[in-house]
Motif scaffolding. Structure first.
Motif, mmCIF file in Angstrom:
data_model
loop_
_atom_site.group_PDB
_atom_site.id
_atom_site.type_symbol
_atom_site.label_atom_id
_atom_site.label_comp_id
_atom_site.label_asym_id
_atom_site.label_seq_id
_atom_site.Cartn_x
_atom_site.Cartn_y
_atom_site.Cartn_z
ATOM 1 N N LEU A 268 45.041 1.966 -99.544
ATOM 2 C CA LEU A 268 46.216 1.371 -100.191
ATOM 3 C C LEU A 268 47.190 2.433 -100.682
ATOM 4 O O LEU A 268 48.409 2.287 -100.546
ATOM 5 C CB LEU A 268 45.780 0.480 -101.354
ATOM 6 C CG LEU A 268 45.100 -0.826 -100.992
ATOM 7 C CD1 LEU A 268 44.539 -1.499 -102.236
ATOM 8 C CD2 LEU A 268 46.078 -1.751 -100.290
ATOM 9 N N SER A 269 46.663 3.508 -101.256
ATOM 10 C CA SER A 269 47.552 4.564 -101.745
ATOM 11 C C SER A 269 48.234 5.292 -100.593
ATOM 12 O O SER A 269 49.417 5.639 -100.680
ATOM 13 C CB SER A 269 46.797 5.540 -102.638
ATOM 14 O OG SER A 269 45.763 6.170 -101.931
ATOM 15 N N LEU A 270 47.532 5.518 -99.504
ATOM 16 C CA LEU A 270 48.164 6.138 -98.330
ATOM 17 C C LEU A 270 49.225 5.232 -97.718
ATOM 18 O O LEU A 270 50.279 5.690 -97.283
ATOM 19 C CB LEU A 270 47.107 6.495 -97.283
ATOM 20 C CG LEU A 270 46.251 7.714 -97.589
ATOM 21 C CD1 LEU A 270 45.130 7.838 -96.570
ATOM 22 C CD2 LEU A 270 47.083 8.975 -97.625
ATOM 23 N N ALA A 271 48.952 3.926 -97.706
ATOM 24 C CA ALA A 271 49.943 2.974 -97.186
ATOM 25 C C ALA A 271 51.188 2.962 -98.067
ATOM 26 O O ALA A 271 52.319 2.915 -97.556
ATOM 27 C CB ALA A 271 49.344 1.578 -97.101
ATOM 28 N N ALA A 272 51.003 3.027 -99.386
ATOM 29 C CA ALA A 272 52.161 3.073 -100.289
ATOM 30 C C ALA A 272 52.955 4.347 -100.088
ATOM 31 O O ALA A 272 54.189 4.335 -100.072
ATOM 32 C CB ALA A 272 51.687 2.962 -101.740
ATOM 33 N N GLY B 67 56.834 8.367 -96.362
ATOM 34 C CA GLY B 67 56.544 8.602 -94.961
ATOM 35 C C GLY B 67 55.515 9.713 -94.831
ATOM 36 O O GLY B 67 55.655 10.755 -95.469
ATOM 37 N N LEU B 68 54.508 9.494 -94.040
ATOM 38 C CA LEU B 68 53.479 10.510 -93.835
ATOM 39 C C LEU B 68 53.924 11.467 -92.753
ATOM 40 O O LEU B 68 54.271 11.062 -91.647
ATOM 41 C CB LEU B 68 52.153 9.861 -93.421
ATOM 42 C CG LEU B 68 51.396 9.121 -94.511
ATOM 43 C CD1 LEU B 68 50.174 8.431 -93.915
ATOM 44 C CD2 LEU B 68 50.971 10.069 -95.603
ATOM 45 N N ASP B 69 53.931 12.735 -93.067
ATOM 46 C CA ASP B 69 54.261 13.759 -92.092
ATOM 47 C C ASP B 69 52.975 14.516 -91.793
ATOM 48 O O ASP B 69 52.598 15.436 -92.521
ATOM 49 C CB ASP B 69 55.331 14.699 -92.644
ATOM 50 C CG ASP B 69 55.834 15.658 -91.581
ATOM 51 O OD1 ASP B 69 55.465 15.489 -90.397
ATOM 52 O OD2 ASP B 69 56.590 16.574 -91.936
ATOM 53 N N ALA C 71 41.090 11.543 -103.797
ATOM 54 C CA ALA C 71 42.154 11.559 -102.789
ATOM 55 C C ALA C 71 43.247 10.554 -103.145
ATOM 56 O O ALA C 71 44.440 10.848 -102.996
ATOM 57 C CB ALA C 71 41.570 11.251 -101.410
ATOM 58 N N ALA C 72 42.858 9.381 -103.627
ATOM 59 C CA ALA C 72 43.854 8.381 -104.023
ATOM 60 C C ALA C 72 44.684 8.877 -105.198
ATOM 61 O O ALA C 72 45.908 8.686 -105.241
ATOM 62 C CB ALA C 72 43.172 7.058 -104.383
ATOM 63 N N LEU C 73 44.060 9.535 -106.163
ATOM 64 C CA LEU C 73 44.804 10.111 -107.285
ATOM 65 C C LEU C 73 45.813 11.155 -106.806
ATOM 66 O O LEU C 73 46.951 11.197 -107.264
ATOM 67 C CB LEU C 73 43.843 10.764 -108.278
ATOM 68 C CG LEU C 73 43.112 9.842 -109.219
ATOM 69 C CD1 LEU C 73 42.015 10.601 -109.949
ATOM 70 C CD2 LEU C 73 44.070 9.233 -110.208
ATOM 71 N N THR C 74 45.383 11.984 -105.880
ATOM 72 C CA THR C 74 46.271 13.010 -105.338
ATOM 73 C C THR C 74 47.452 12.388 -104.609
ATOM 74 O O THR C 74 48.598 12.817 -104.776
ATOM 75 C CB THR C 74 45.488 13.933 -104.389
ATOM 76 O OG1 THR C 74 44.375 14.471 -105.096
ATOM 77 C CG2 THR C 74 46.356 15.048 -103.857
ATOM 78 N N VAL C 75 47.184 11.380 -103.812
ATOM 79 C CA VAL C 75 48.254 10.724 -103.059
ATOM 80 C C VAL C 75 49.242 10.042 -104.006
ATOM 81 O O VAL C 75 50.462 10.168 -103.840
ATOM 82 C CB VAL C 75 47.662 9.699 -102.058
ATOM 83 C CG1 VAL C 75 48.736 8.824 -101.465
ATOM 84 C CG2 VAL C 75 46.913 10.429 -100.963
#
Length: 155
Positions: free
Chosen positions: A84-88, A94-96, A127-131
């Protein structure tokens, strides 16, 4: 981190949990420790790197933290929270993937099978916290919103 808690609360269904244990014979017992309290203790353990005994308080024991963490890890909420955090992040910034860095390790750390789910939960949570932190920092310079942090340092 409030955005992370909101997503996690929706995942675990905080509103659906009873205040008292329904399996207790008298229909009442001690109130259940709130998921938010336990989640804050788990984040504190992750950030400070200390054991549950050191971060436990009168309102939340180390056994409560362990039991709740076992439940959350077994349900796979850590991986879902990371997705969910990566999708947000992808939706807003945008993921580069060209800037993706890898540590270069060719072996995995040994881990007992019994605690493997807990370790995976912690890795996904970190990882979610970092994102989310990266998302807020990047969005702070690109977008404006009423509750935008005024400093670079997040609390």
């Amino acid at each position: 981190m409030e955005p992370l808690w909101v997503e996690f609360a929706a995942l675990i269904g905080v509103d659906e949990r009873p205040e008292f244990a329904p399996s207790h014979p008298w229909g009442c017992h001690r109130r259940r420790i709130g998921d938010r309290v336990v989640f804050d203790h788990v984040i504190a353990a992750l950030v400070h790197g200390s054991g549950y005994e050191r971060i436990a308080t009168l309102g939340c024991s180390d056994r409560t933290i362990r039991r709740r963490l076992d439940t959350w890890a077994a349900a796979g909420h850590g991986r879902t929270l990371l997705r969910l955090s990566l999708a947000a992040y992808h939706r807003v910034i945008g993921l580069d993937l060209d800037d993706l860095s890898v540590d270069g390790a060719i072996t995995k750390a040994r881990c007992a099978d019994k605690r493997k789910a807990i370790v995976k939960f912690y890795l996904n949570l970190a990882a979610a916290l970092t994102v989310i932190r990266r998302l807020i920092n990047r969005a702070r310079t690109r977008y404006r919103w009423p509750t935008r942090p005024t400093t670079r340092r997040l609390r």
